[in-house]
Design a protein around this motif. Sequence first.
Motif, short mmCIF file in Angstrom:
data_model
loop_
_atom_site.label_atom_id
_atom_site.label_comp_id
_atom_site.label_asym_id
_atom_site.label_seq_id
_atom_site.Cartn_x
_atom_site.Cartn_y
_atom_site.Cartn_z
N LEU A 70 0.84 -1.20 0.00
CA LEU A 70 0.00 0.00 0.00
C LEU A 70 0.87 1.25 0.00
CD1 LEU A 70 -3.07 0.59 0.15
CD2 LEU A 70 -2.73 1.03 2.57
N SER A 71 1.98 1.20 0.75
CA SER A 71 2.86 2.37 0.84
C SER A 71 3.47 2.69 -0.51
CB SER A 71 3.97 2.15 1.87
OG SER A 71 3.38 1.91 3.12
N ILE A 72 3.84 1.65 -1.27
CA ILE A 72 4.39 1.90 -2.60
C ILE A 72 3.38 2.66 -3.44
CG2 ILE A 72 5.10 0.79 -4.76
CD1 ILE A 72 6.34 -1.41 -3.10
N LEU A 73 2.13 2.15 -3.43
CA LEU A 73 1.06 2.82 -4.18
C LEU A 73 0.89 4.25 -3.72
CD1 LEU A 73 -1.85 0.25 -4.54
CD2 LEU A 73 -0.54 1.37 -6.34
N TYR A 74 0.89 4.41 -2.39
CA TYR A 74 0.66 5.74 -1.81
C TYR A 74 1.78 6.69 -2.21
CZ TYR A 74 0.49 9.51 1.54
OH TYR A 74 0.48 10.76 2.11
N LEU A 75 3.03 6.22 -2.17
CA LEU A 75 4.16 7.10 -2.50
C LEU A 75 4.07 7.55 -3.96
CD1 LEU A 75 7.11 5.48 -0.54
CD2 LEU A 75 5.94 7.66 -0.11
N ILE A 76 3.71 6.63 -4.84
CA ILE A 76 3.55 7.01 -6.26
C ILE A 76 2.47 8.09 -6.36
CG2 ILE A 76 2.79 6.20 -8.53
CD1 ILE A 76 3.95 3.45 -7.73
N PHE A 77 1.33 7.82 -5.70
CA PHE A 77 0.21 8.76 -5.74
C PHE A 77 0.64 10.11 -5.18
CE2 PHE A 77 -3.11 10.62 -3.00
CZ PHE A 77 -4.06 10.94 -3.95
N ALA A 78 1.30 10.09 -4.02
CA ALA A 78 1.71 11.34 -3.37
C ALA A 78 2.68 12.10 -4.26
CB ALA A 78 2.34 11.05 -2.01
N GLY A 79 3.62 11.35 -4.86
CA GLY A 79 4.59 11.99 -5.74
C GLY A 79 3.90 12.74 -6.87
N VAL A 80 2.95 12.05 -7.52
CA VAL A 80 2.23 12.68 -8.63
C VAL A 80 1.49 13.92 -8.15
CG1 VAL A 80 0.37 12.35 -10.30
CG2 VAL A 80 2.03 10.52 -9.90
N MET A 81 0.82 13.80 -7.00
CA MET A 81 0.02 14.91 -6.48
C MET A 81 0.92 16.11 -6.14
SD MET A 81 -3.13 14.16 -6.56
CE MET A 81 -3.16 12.94 -7.84
N ILE A 82 2.08 15.82 -5.55
CA ILE A 82 2.99 16.93 -5.18
C ILE A 82 3.53 17.58 -6.46
CG2 ILE A 82 5.24 17.45 -4.12
CD1 ILE A 82 4.52 15.28 -2.02
N TRP A 83 3.84 16.76 -7.44
CA TRP A 83 4.36 17.26 -8.70
C TRP A 83 3.39 18.26 -9.33
CZ3 TRP A 83 8.89 17.16 -11.14
CH2 TRP A 83 8.92 17.51 -12.50
N PHE A 84 2.10 17.90 -9.31
CA PHE A 84 1.10 18.79 -9.91
C PHE A 84 0.51 19.79 -8.91
CE2 PHE A 84 1.05 15.17 -12.87
CZ PHE A 84 1.27 15.86 -14.04
N GLU A 85 1.05 19.79 -7.71
CA GLU A 85 0.60 20.70 -6.64
C GLU A 85 -0.89 20.61 -6.37
OE1 GLU A 85 2.07 24.59 -7.32
OE2 GLU A 85 4.17 23.97 -7.19
N LEU A 86 -1.40 19.37 -6.31
CA LEU A 86 -2.81 19.14 -5.99
C LEU A 86 -2.89 18.80 -4.51
CD1 LEU A 86 -3.58 16.96 -9.10
CD2 LEU A 86 -4.55 19.21 -8.67
N TRP A 87 -3.11 19.80 -3.68
CA TRP A 87 -2.99 19.55 -2.24
C TRP A 87 -4.21 18.85 -1.67
CZ3 TRP A 87 1.77 19.67 -1.99
CH2 TRP A 87 2.54 20.68 -2.61
N LYS A 88 -5.40 19.26 -2.12
CA LYS A 88 -6.61 18.66 -1.53
C LYS A 88 -6.67 17.15 -1.75
CE LYS A 88 -9.91 22.35 -0.88
NZ LYS A 88 -10.89 23.20 -1.56
N PRO A 89 -6.50 16.67 -3.00
CA PRO A 89 -6.49 15.20 -3.18
C PRO A 89 -5.39 14.53 -2.37
CG PRO A 89 -6.55 16.32 -5.29
CD PRO A 89 -6.39 17.38 -4.26
N LEU A 90 -4.26 15.24 -2.19
CA LEU A 90 -3.16 14.66 -1.42
C LEU A 90 -3.60 14.41 0.01
CD1 LEU A 90 -0.18 13.82 -1.28
CD2 LEU A 90 0.35 16.14 -0.56
N ILE A 91 -4.28 15.41 0.61
CA ILE A 91 -4.74 15.25 1.99
C ILE A 91 -5.75 14.11 2.08
CG2 ILE A 91 -6.01 16.35 3.87
CD1 ILE A 91 -4.74 19.01 2.88
N ALA A 92 -6.73 14.12 1.12
CA ALA A 92 -7.75 13.08 1.12
C ALA A 92 -7.10 11.70 0.98
CB ALA A 92 -8.75 13.30 0.00
N GLY A 93 -6.13 11.63 0.06
CA GLY A 93 -5.44 10.37 -0.16
C GLY A 93 -4.69 9.90 1.07
#
Lengths: 174, 498
Positions: free
Chosen positions: B372-395
């Motif tokens: 799950l952490s691998i998935l989460y890190l990929i997701f978080a990386g993408v979100m940070i890259w595009f500066e999408l903070w709200k989905p990052l928090i929800a995720g």
Amino acid sequence: MSFSNHQIQSASLPTISDITFEKLDPSYRKISVITSCIFCLVILIVYLFVGYFIDILYHWPWILVFALGWSVLTSLIIILAIKGYTYEGFAIREKDILYQSGIFFKSVVIIPFNRVQHCEIEQGPVDRMFGLSSLSIFTAGGSSSDLNIPGLAHDKANQLKQFITNQVARDEEE
Amino acid sequence: MRKSDFDFTVPNRQSYVAILMILFKTINIVVRQLIPVLLVFLVGGAKDKGSYILMGVIGIALLSMIYSIINFFKTYFYIENNELVLQSGVFQRKKTSIPFERIQSINFEQNIIHQLFSVLKIKIDTAGSEKSEFEFHAIEEQKAQELRDLILAQKNQNHSFSTSEDEAAVNEDGSMVFKPIMTLGIADLFKVGFTENHIKSVGLILVFFFWIYQNLQEVGVDVDEYSEDIPEWEWNGTIIITLVALMMFVSVFISLIRTVVTHFDLQFLRSRHGFKVVSGLFTKKETSAADHKIQYISWSDNLLKRWIGFKDLRLNQASGAEANLKTSIKIPGCQDQHLESVIHSLFGDAQLEHMEVHRIDKRYFTRYVFLLSILYLIFAGVMIWFELWKPLIAGTIFYIYLVGNRYLSLTKKKYGYHDELLYVQGGIFGDKSELLPIFKIQALEIYQSPYQSKNGLCNIIFFTASGKIQIPYISIHLANQISDNFIYKVETDHRKWM
């Protein structure tokens, strides 16, 4: 009915860890390669057919993406079909049947004969070319616990079915 | 035996109320089919299209209604040589005979219309046939009772020297003996309703609205257009809190209604070789489960239910010879002593308290968290890259929630077994327990993912005629031992699993 409840030493029970599984018929490997080829061919045909109506699929970059994806998928499936054969096998004991399968995700299913509902022998068109059949064994445990042993020589499948039916009948008499 | 007031040896017809039931059933189906169309009429769009559909549906409904009514006049039942014979067919005569010994149970059902005319709906459950159920829409109450008593009494007579196949004990006067295990009063019913899983109710509401929305769109109403008329809302804290509160209120209300309607005046009874549950507000439903048909039992609770000491008990039984029709009977609001009495009557002295329970391997949790952490890190990386903070928090919140869930699940998962029974416990917030007699196992599977086979672990899965039970992440060595042991028991046990 006389009641008995002897203690059984667990070490003396027949164990599944030292069972040698019987391999499927060698030509089953050819069959699985052929069926996987047919499957990949169907994907290709569907793509070409759809592309006939949707032009963009015949143009760069989609054609390249598809070609790459398709060849990777095809080679993977064929490798798996060749490799998978060595991991599949069945074993028949006096009172049950075991079936082993899976290269990466391994599974062993055990069905005691006194829980078998019925057996069926199936033969697909490719199977027929090689004189093979598959034996399906059904229990009341639902479709996920039903066994399907592919790649048995037709005579052997019949023999197995006969054996299992006999065992089931004998069990019912007891 | 009591002298029968009715003669079952001559062909009997169902009560004429059955015609009413048939009409009612057809109208019900038509209305259900028509809801989207009616909604369109109410909203006021697409009149032309609607009327064609309306005419078509009504036409088909009328035809099937006429067919059913003719069928009613052609349907008879009678008793002949220890067999219940059914005769039916509009164009073709069909005769079905059910030998008494194949009848597993006879269940009654009564909805409001039945109650008004004091008739009953009868369901006959049989073994050994492809079609496992026969239904009569409406038969006079007394006649139905007598028919049941007659059949069960005959059945018992034929079987008096054989095994415990009979479903219920029969008194000398032909009526049956039932011992109550528990009843739910109105206060208990409310408690059950309040402690239901409300998130499920919210889900049901959402599904319902989504269904209406889709149906409206299908018949060509532009729903989104209407929604533009709704003034823009300002999404501040109060509105969200009010909405959530409203949602909670509605879902509690719906749970309450659902519970009261289905479980009103619930009676859980024990006969000599089975259980019977009677409940229902509008439709009084009677279901029975013979002991030998019950494959395993399970009980569960949630945080609220644990607090008041209530459990939902489930009797999971196989039905029919093919046994692919699974039926489980749910009895809500059971307390510990009721559960004990059920276990006692099914398995005798189960000695659960002496059973040694084991935990599963903790890699059940760590492996999951790793993936799950691998998935989460990929997701978080993408979100940070595009500066999408709200989905990052929800995720992130979702990630923490899943990890927490899995941890709770690890601490809850336990299993134990002795000579007769397998006990598996699980759950996340609440508890869920399953108790399976080992000889009811149909097949067994040992399953290994690549990670598991590298670490000498596996999942062991037990298939029964009423679903499967799984123990994840135990050592392969232990699993082999368990399967050797259990398979040995299944193969040497000569009791019938059904």
